[in-house]
Motif scaffolding. Structure first.
Motif, PDB file in Angstrom:
ATOM      1  N   UNK A   1       0.949  -1.114   0.066  1.00 57.03           N
ATOM      2  CA  UNK A   1       0.002  -0.128   0.266  1.00 57.03           C
ATOM      3  C   UNK A   1       0.924   1.267  -0.111  1.00 57.03           C
ATOM      4  N   UNK A   2       0.859   2.105  -1.072  1.00 62.34           N
ATOM      5  CA  UNK A   2       1.599   3.239  -1.359  1.00 62.34           C
ATOM      6  C   UNK A   2       0.644   4.677  -1.441  1.00 62.34           C
ATOM      7  N   UNK A   3       1.207   5.551  -1.751  1.00 67.21           N
ATOM      8  CA  UNK A   3       0.609   6.693  -1.756  1.00 67.21           C
ATOM      9  C   UNK A   3       0.066   7.229  -3.415  1.00 67.21           C
ATOM     10  N   UNK A   4      -1.082   7.801  -3.558  1.00 64.30           N
ATOM     11  CA  UNK A   4      -1.499   8.530  -4.719  1.00 64.30           C
ATOM     12  C   UNK A   4      -1.704   9.930  -4.338  1.00 64.30           C
ATOM     13  N   UNK A   5      -1.225  10.452  -3.419  1.00 65.89           N
ATOM     14  CA  UNK A   5      -1.441  11.775  -2.944  1.00 65.89           C
ATOM     15  C   UNK A   5      -2.915  11.620  -1.785  1.00 65.89           C
ATOM     16  N   UNK A   6      -3.024  12.907  -1.501  1.00 68.95           N
ATOM     17  CA  UNK A   6      -4.247  13.096  -0.325  1.00 68.95           C
ATOM     18  C   UNK A   6      -5.561  13.059  -1.177  1.00 68.95           C
ATOM     19  N   UNK A   7      -5.757  13.871  -2.283  1.00 68.22           N
ATOM     20  CA  UNK A   7      -6.841  14.158  -2.903  1.00 68.22           C
ATOM     21  C   UNK A   7      -7.038  14.077  -4.424  1.00 68.22           C
ATOM     22  N   UNK A   8      -5.674  13.882  -4.994  1.00 70.56           N
ATOM     23  CA  UNK A   8      -5.653  13.541  -6.420  1.00 70.56           C
ATOM     24  C   UNK A   8      -5.679  14.875  -7.268  1.00 70.56           C
ATOM     25  N   UNK A   9      -5.338  15.846  -6.600  1.00 71.13           N
ATOM     26  CA  UNK A   9      -5.173  17.056  -7.412  1.00 71.13           C
ATOM     27  C   UNK A   9      -3.720  17.005  -8.191  1.00 71.13           C
TER      28      UNK A   9
END
Length: 258
Positions: free
Chosen positions: A101-109
């Motif tokens: 599990x890794x990050x794709x940012x907080x809100x996808x801006x």
């Protein structure tokens, strides 16, 4: 290494979006990907962007059946806040089964449009929430909509990310601003197992097509500008209305960034 990224898995009657594949397509892709991913060192890596619920419903049984693991780049703010996305319990189960599990940012801006404060929020909040919820280190991030630059990568390094994944299919892995930058292929609704096998094998014709596609997209984006290019891409890709909202776009344009 060959990296292939999925977004949605949908039944055939609703898989019209460019980045949707059917369950049958995904199973056929895995017949090529799973043997490659099992080699040491691995030749192929499988990932998913966003955190769509279809990962749990359609992908997980097939991944487990062939003993393949995936990396899940999660838009943390969407978990249990938007219909059609994973729940935290599902994500924890996936992590317990060995999927990363890794990050794709907080809100996808688009991170390239963020001011410094918002960029820090997108990077740090996502990392912290995912680590708190899943109980595992988050050190990788995939760039929302593939948008990145050296300033974004410098902020990623400052936030504690060691590796960033882009949408630049076939690009050479390199270090930028202290972060390892890795290009990926985006799985598309018309991709055949034979085409994926050719990419894994790094056949010149397959790589050449990807480079030309990447250069054409860059050139068009430079001419049109980010907002007009993105509006055109939404129409061309048959993106559903919720995808427009996910990418921060509304008919009136992109919202202002602080």
């Amino acid at each position: 290494m060959f990296h292939l990224t999925y977004h949605q898995i949908r039944p055939s009657e609703s898989a019209r979006y460019l980045y949707s594949v059917t369950p049958e397509q995904f199973a056929a892709h895995l017949e090529v990907l799973a043997p490659a991913a099992a080699r040491l060192p691995p030749d192929a890596a499988i990932s998913f962007d966003d955190g769509d619920a279809s990962i749990y419903e359609y992908a997980l049984p097939r991944l487990e059946a062939c003993h393949a693991k995936a990396t899940l780049f999660i838009t943390a703010a969407w978990m249990e806040a938007r219909a059609g996305f994973l729940t935290w319990s599902q994500l924890s189960e996936l992590a317990d089964l060995g999927h990363s599990v890794q990050s794709h940012s907080w809100s996808h801006v688009f991170l390239t449009t963020c001011g410094r404060r918002q960029l820090q929020e997108e990077l740090r909040r996502s990392k912290q929430v995912l680590e708190d919820r899943i109980g595992r280190e988050v050190s990788e991030i995939s760039m929302p909509a593939g948008r990145w630059n050296a300033s974004v990568l410098a902020a990623c390094a400052e936030a504690g990310y060691a590796r960033a994944f882009t949408s630049e299919a076939g690009a050479q892995t390199r270090i930028v601003a202290g972060v390892e930058v890795v290009g990926r292929y985006m799985a598309r609704r018309n991709d055949t197992p034979a085409e994926i096998a050719a990419r894994i094998a790094a056949k010149p014709t397959a790589l050449g097509r990807q480079r030309l596609r990447r250069l054409a997209a860059r050139s068009l984006q430079a001419v049109l500008g980010d907002e007009r290019y993105h509006r055109l891409w939404l129409r061309w890709s048959n993106a559903p209305p919720e995808t427009e909202a996910e990418l921060g776009y509304t008919p009136g344009g992109f919202p202002p960034r602080n």
